[in-house]
Design a protein around this motif. Structure first.
Motif, short mmCIF file in Angstrom:
data_model
loop_
_atom_site.label_atom_id
_atom_site.label_comp_id
_atom_site.label_asym_id
_atom_site.label_seq_id
_atom_site.Cartn_x
_atom_site.Cartn_y
_atom_site.Cartn_z
N UNK A 31 0.81 -1.21 0.00
CA UNK A 31 0.00 0.00 0.00
C UNK A 31 0.85 1.26 0.00
N UNK A 32 2.07 1.19 0.54
CA UNK A 32 2.94 2.36 0.49
C UNK A 32 3.26 2.74 -0.95
N UNK A 33 3.52 1.73 -1.79
CA UNK A 33 3.81 1.99 -3.20
C UNK A 33 2.54 2.42 -3.93
N UNK A 34 1.40 1.82 -3.58
CA UNK A 34 0.13 2.19 -4.22
C UNK A 34 -0.18 3.66 -3.99
N UNK A 35 -0.03 4.13 -2.75
CA UNK A 35 -0.32 5.53 -2.46
C UNK A 35 0.71 6.46 -3.10
N UNK A 36 1.96 6.00 -3.22
CA UNK A 36 2.96 6.78 -3.94
C UNK A 36 2.55 6.94 -5.41
N UNK A 37 2.05 5.85 -6.00
CA UNK A 37 1.59 5.92 -7.40
C UNK A 37 0.42 6.89 -7.54
N UNK A 38 -0.44 6.95 -6.53
CA UNK A 38 -1.52 7.92 -6.54
C UNK A 38 -0.98 9.35 -6.57
N UNK A 39 0.06 9.61 -5.77
CA UNK A 39 0.67 10.94 -5.77
C UNK A 39 1.36 11.22 -7.10
N UNK A 40 2.08 10.22 -7.63
CA UNK A 40 2.75 10.40 -8.92
C UNK A 40 1.73 10.70 -10.01
N UNK A 41 0.58 10.04 -9.95
CA UNK A 41 -0.49 10.30 -10.92
C UNK A 41 -1.00 11.73 -10.81
N UNK A 42 -1.17 12.21 -9.58
CA UNK A 42 -1.60 13.60 -9.36
C UNK A 42 -0.61 14.57 -9.99
#
Length: 488
Positions: free
Chosen positions: A9-20
């Motif tokens: 989930x740490x990587x998943x939320x990072x990907x969410x930020x990268x997408x933003x």
């Protein structure tokens, strides 16, 4: 033997930020690019602006394919992601210098900036590949909600922040020497900060899944139970090349028809969105006899409400188990049907008794007969249906299609090494973004809105029919059975 992969989930939320970070830049530059180009060179017209948008789309296509090739070489995503943000960083730095470029070179220079930005934006395919590799199948919909929610938030924050930058004016604040930050290039300055933060996060917080070498995979656990009376701890062996090979061999060939339907759905949804978004100001002015400022203002409000609605749904998917329980086939089919109903309810039916206002000066509302011969006798559609239907369709249905379609598509392949497939999925959206504005404005100018609505209806009907006809094939790919040993 079993390979257990728990959701990172740490990587998943990072990907969410990268997408933003990625989509913030896309949205904010789309908002200011045309006015900035006309400020630097008054002779620049809509065609030149369209070419700049096309250059960005071409760069996005090439960047997605290049990032896919790079990612598939060793199943590592960090370096391709960093390269993407470096390209966007260079694009933004060049954009800050646009004030100092000769007037005649303004358009080519801006096109170069947007092309480099498009190359960097190609890392969106790698982000989805990373998301897939770091999430379990049961968590995939929630993980995709994080990624797509970040995208939706970026698309809202970009234009919203640009409203604040307008207070900087044309002169703005002095940065270094003759370099000023003003209302038109402040977007590039903020984007530089965001890109740097993404690069730092990739170096310090992001970790790839280790796919080879002599140490255990980051998320892989191999357990044996050869001796029932002897309880052993988790064992770690230099067996990763064997694991990859076995993993590939245990996955059957993906269903190409299901893959095509998912890509076609993404294309159709985005074609509908970009067509209506492009035509909305002119359509509202013509259809509802509005002044330009009123049309832009009311459509901005509708876009904002739709965006808030979408963000609320994405947040629900992220912070609850709703996404996990969705029946993707039924949800996608229902959403496409709602889109189809929206097109039908806003179509200019011949039995409507009220016609649009006709004049010879469309700049102040109404239909300009001197330009558009189809104005005479054009039925007037419902204003309420257009606005409310837009909010329901694009604010309420798009999140379900985005999450459902992207989730199913990611489950049509082996979870590891699907960068190429994800890049093709991106290309289907980019193609719609490049083609829809040009094609629909040409049809609108020559034949009127009825022909555009008929094109949208035909596409939606075809895609919906495919979901209904091939529902039995629109299912996740399952690995072949293999031996499983448990600790006792």
């Amino acid at each position: 033997m079993r390979i257990i992969i728990e959701t990172s989930w740490d990587v998943v939320y990072l990907c969410g930020y990268f997408s933003l970070v990625v989509y913030f830049q896309y949205a904010i530059f789309t908002t200011i690019m045309y006015t900035y180009m006309t400020k630097l060179n008054p002779s620049v017209g809509p065609t030149t602006f369209g070419l700049a948008v096309t250059f960005h789309g071409v760069g996005h296509c090439l960047g997605a394919l290049a990032a896919a090739w790079w990612t598939n070489r060793r199943y590592k995503a960090k370096k391709p992601l960093i390269a993407g943000y470096v390209f966007m960083l260079v694009s933004n730095c060049l954009f800050l210098l646009a004030d100092h470029v000769p007037t005649e070179m303004t358009a080519p220079f801006i096109m170069l900036c947007r092309f480099l930005g498009g190359l960097g934006m190609g890392n969106t395919a790698t982000l989805r590949t990373t998301l897939t590799a770091h999430s379990m199948s049961d968590d995939r919909a929630k993980a995709m909600s994080v990624f797509i929610g970040g995208r939706a938030l970026g698309l809202i924050l970009g234009p919203g922040l640009q409203l604040i930058f307008l207070f900087f004016g044309d002169t703005g604040l002095q940065l270094i020497g003759s370099l000023h930050i003003h209302s038109h290039n402040a977007a590039a300055f903020v984007s530089i900060i965001l890109n740097l933060s993404a690069i730092v996060a990739l170096f310090t917080l992001y970790q790839d899944i280790e796919r080879n070498g002599n140490s255990c995979s980051q998320r892989s656990v191999v357990s044996f139970s050869l001796f029932p009376k002897f309880r052993t701890s988790i064992l770690c062996f230099p067996i990763h090349r064997f694991l990859i090979q076995e993993d590939d061999e245990n996955w059957p060939r993906p269903d190409k028809l299901a893959m095509f339907v998912c890509m076609l759905t993404r294309y159709c949804q985005n074609f509908t969105y970009y067509s209506i978004e492009t035509l909305a100001p002119a359509f509202i002015m013509m259809m509802f006899n509005m002044e330009r400022d009123s049309a832009v203002g009311i459509m901005s409000i509708v876009f904002f409400i739709s965006g808030v609605f979408a963000i609320t749904l994405y947040s629900t998917f992220v912070f609850s188990d709703v996404a996990r329980k969705l029946n993707i086939g039924k949800v996608n089919t229902a959403s496409l049907l709602i889109f189809t109903i929206y097109v039908l309810t806003t179509y200019q039916w011949p039995f409507i008794t009220t016609d649009v206002a006709v004049n010879t000066d469309g700049t102040h509302g109404g239909c300009d007969y001197s330009i558009y011969q189809w104005c005479i006798g054009l039925p007037k559609t419902s204003q309420e249906f257009f606005y409310i239907g837009y909010i329901i369709s694009f604010g309420g249905c798009v999140p379900f299609i985005n999450v459902g379609d992207a989730t199913l598509y990611s489950k049509l392949f082996n979870p590891v090494g699907q960068a190429l497939e994800q890049s093709l999925y991106d290309v289907s959206q980019i193609f719609a973004r490049v083609v829809a504005p040009v094609l629909c404005t040409a049809i609108y100018s020559s034949f009127g809105p009825q022909r555009v609505w008929e094109l949208l209806f035909a596409q939606l009907v075809v895609v919906t029919a495919l979901w209904i006809a091939f529902a039995h094939r629109m299912i996740p790919l399952r690995p072949k059975p293999r031996p499983v040993f448990y600790l006792e």
